[in-house]
Design a protein around this motif. Structure first.
Motif, mmCIF file in Angstrom:
data_model
loop_
_atom_site.group_PDB
_atom_site.id
_atom_site.type_symbol
_atom_site.label_atom_id
_atom_site.label_comp_id
_atom_site.label_asym_id
_atom_site.label_seq_id
_atom_site.Cartn_x
_atom_site.Cartn_y
_atom_site.Cartn_z
ATOM 1 N N GLN A 170 5.887 -17.806 -7.003
ATOM 2 C CA GLN A 170 6.453 -16.929 -8.044
ATOM 3 C C GLN A 170 7.878 -17.324 -8.417
ATOM 4 O OE1 GLN A 170 5.722 -12.898 -6.469
ATOM 5 N NE2 GLN A 170 4.165 -12.701 -8.050
ATOM 6 N N LEU A 171 8.135 -18.621 -8.438
ATOM 7 C CA LEU A 171 9.414 -19.147 -8.911
ATOM 8 C C LEU A 171 9.213 -19.666 -10.319
ATOM 9 C CD1 LEU A 171 10.593 -21.064 -5.712
ATOM 10 C CD2 LEU A 171 11.332 -18.810 -6.503
ATOM 11 N N TYR A 172 9.941 -19.091 -11.276
ATOM 12 C CA TYR A 172 9.732 -19.405 -12.688
ATOM 13 C C TYR A 172 10.935 -20.137 -13.252
ATOM 14 C CZ TYR A 172 6.209 -15.823 -11.886
ATOM 15 O OH TYR A 172 5.170 -15.095 -11.374
ATOM 16 N N ASN A 173 10.665 -21.245 -13.912
ATOM 17 C CA ASN A 173 11.717 -22.082 -14.487
ATOM 18 C C ASN A 173 11.820 -21.792 -15.988
ATOM 19 O OD1 ASN A 173 13.420 -24.085 -15.408
ATOM 20 N ND2 ASN A 173 12.348 -25.767 -14.402
ATOM 21 N N GLY A 174 12.907 -21.121 -16.374
ATOM 22 C CA GLY A 174 13.086 -20.761 -17.778
ATOM 23 C C GLY A 174 13.995 -21.692 -18.551
ATOM 24 N N ARG A 175 14.357 -22.829 -17.980
ATOM 25 C CA ARG A 175 15.274 -23.743 -18.672
ATOM 26 C C ARG A 175 14.635 -24.291 -19.938
ATOM 27 N NH1 ARG A 175 17.823 -28.131 -14.739
ATOM 28 N NH2 ARG A 175 18.973 -28.519 -16.674
ATOM 29 N N HIS A 176 15.420 -24.335 -21.004
ATOM 30 C CA HIS A 176 14.903 -24.829 -22.278
ATOM 31 C C HIS A 176 16.077 -25.335 -23.112
ATOM 32 C CE1 HIS A 176 16.064 -20.648 -22.896
ATOM 33 N NE2 HIS A 176 16.259 -20.927 -24.169
ATOM 34 N N ALA A 177 15.776 -26.269 -23.992
ATOM 35 C CA ALA A 177 16.801 -26.838 -24.867
ATOM 36 C C ALA A 177 17.051 -25.903 -26.050
ATOM 37 C CB ALA A 177 16.357 -28.214 -25.359
ATOM 38 N N PRO A 178 18.191 -26.047 -26.725
ATOM 39 C CA PRO A 178 18.439 -25.227 -27.927
ATOM 40 C C PRO A 178 17.307 -25.400 -28.942
ATOM 41 C CG PRO A 178 20.444 -26.351 -27.266
ATOM 42 C CD PRO A 178 19.349 -26.911 -26.393
ATOM 43 N N GLY A 179 16.839 -24.260 -29.480
ATOM 44 C CA GLY A 179 15.738 -24.281 -30.438
ATOM 45 C C GLY A 179 14.384 -24.081 -29.799
#
Length: 303
Positions: A170-179
């Motif tokens: 249950q480890l969630y990676n929310g990293r995302h680039a602009p846009g």
């Protein structure tokens, strides 16, 4: 020292705890989340979970509905009443607006569900939403079955299976680039039966369309569709009044009713427990266009 015994959570408590954790995780990781809210049962349960996650504070998210113009009036009335009751802000992306401006063209069959993609993706971009909560569940359909809880989408809202991240422990990676943004599915591990059992336990009100009622319908492609000015019935399609209910609610032009006398939540639960068809497999024409219909729409940015 006396040892304390562990308290085992019930099945529904475990699902609720997981969903609440997901809502709180998004609140901590993202700046502009939004909840897709149509007034359908899954979005209703999702909103109840969000309310629980942040009580007694207000839900720190706005709501978004992609309105096809062919939605059931009972569901829209419930949507607006619920938004007002909780003092929430609702964004509406209108398919009709796009048709009126000539950006989208009406389909010959009158079905507008496939036209939702552009209004949805442009609304996400215009409002700079970086996390979008959806009510998709893995038991509904095979394209949803392989979806992550956090589903990364590119700057065009498209889904690429090669860019999805593992979700261990249950480890969630929310990293995302602009846009880019992330679609989030708190009900991923729920089934249709779980949803209804939770509705019963929590005493959640639903639009009456989910329970048995008499309705004027006609047969098309093995389903009972609601008569209306969206393009049905055709001259050769005869209408009749039947006792029906809806298992899932979308566009009137592609959502079929099922024959049913289940007028209470308990009766609906008994009916679902005995069914061998998923709700979408039984009543959603837009999923029957091809074997990969939902997969194609996911890649384009809808689901």
């Amino acid at each position: 020292m006396k040892a304390t015994s562990a308290v085992a959570l019930s099945h529904l408590d475990s699902l609720e705890s997981e969903a609440v954790h997901i809502f709180r995780e998004v609140a901590g990781e993202f700046e502009r989340p939004v909840i897709l809210f149509s007034g359908g049962k899954d979005s209703i349960v999702m909103l109840r979970l969000a309310l629980k996650a942040f009580a007694p504070a207000a839900v720190p998210f706005t709501l978004l509905h992609v309105d096809t113009g062919h939605n059931f009036p009972e569901v829209l009335e419930y949507r607006d009443r619920t938004v007002a009751e909780h003092g929430l802000r609702l964004h509406i992306a209108s398919v009709q607006d796009y048709i009126d401006r000539g950006v989208l063209r009406e389909r010959p069959d009158g079905v507008r569900n496939p036209l939702q993609t552009l209004p949805l993706t442009e609304k996400i971009q215009a409002e700079r939403f970086d996390a979008v909560f959806g009510g998709g569940r893995r038991d509904e359909e095979k394209a949803r079955a392989k979806e992550r809880v956090f589903s990364l989408r590119d700057e065009f809202s498209a889904w690429d299976p090669r860019r999805q991240r593992p979700e261990l422990w249950q480890l969630y990676n929310g990293r995302h680039a602009p846009g880019e943004h992330v679609r989030v599915f708190p009900l991923s591990n729920w089934t249709e039966l779980d949803v209804w059992q939770y509705i019963e336990r929590e005493g959640i009100e639903l639009p009456q369309i989910y329970f048995a009622h008499k309705r004027e319908v006609f047969a098309r492609d093995g389903m009972w569709l609601t008569a209306g000015d969206w393009g049905g019935p055709r001259v050769v399609e005869l209408t009749e009044t039947r006792l029906v209910r809806y298992r899932t609610v979308g566009d009137m032009s592609c959502t079929g009713a099922v024959d049913s006398d289940a007028a209470t939540v308990g009766a609906v639960i008994d009916e679902i427990a005995a069914s061998r068809l998923t709700e979408r497999g039984a009543t959603r024409a837009d999923d029957k266009v091809s074997e990969a219909a939902m997969e194609d729409r996911k890649r384009e940015g809808y689901f």
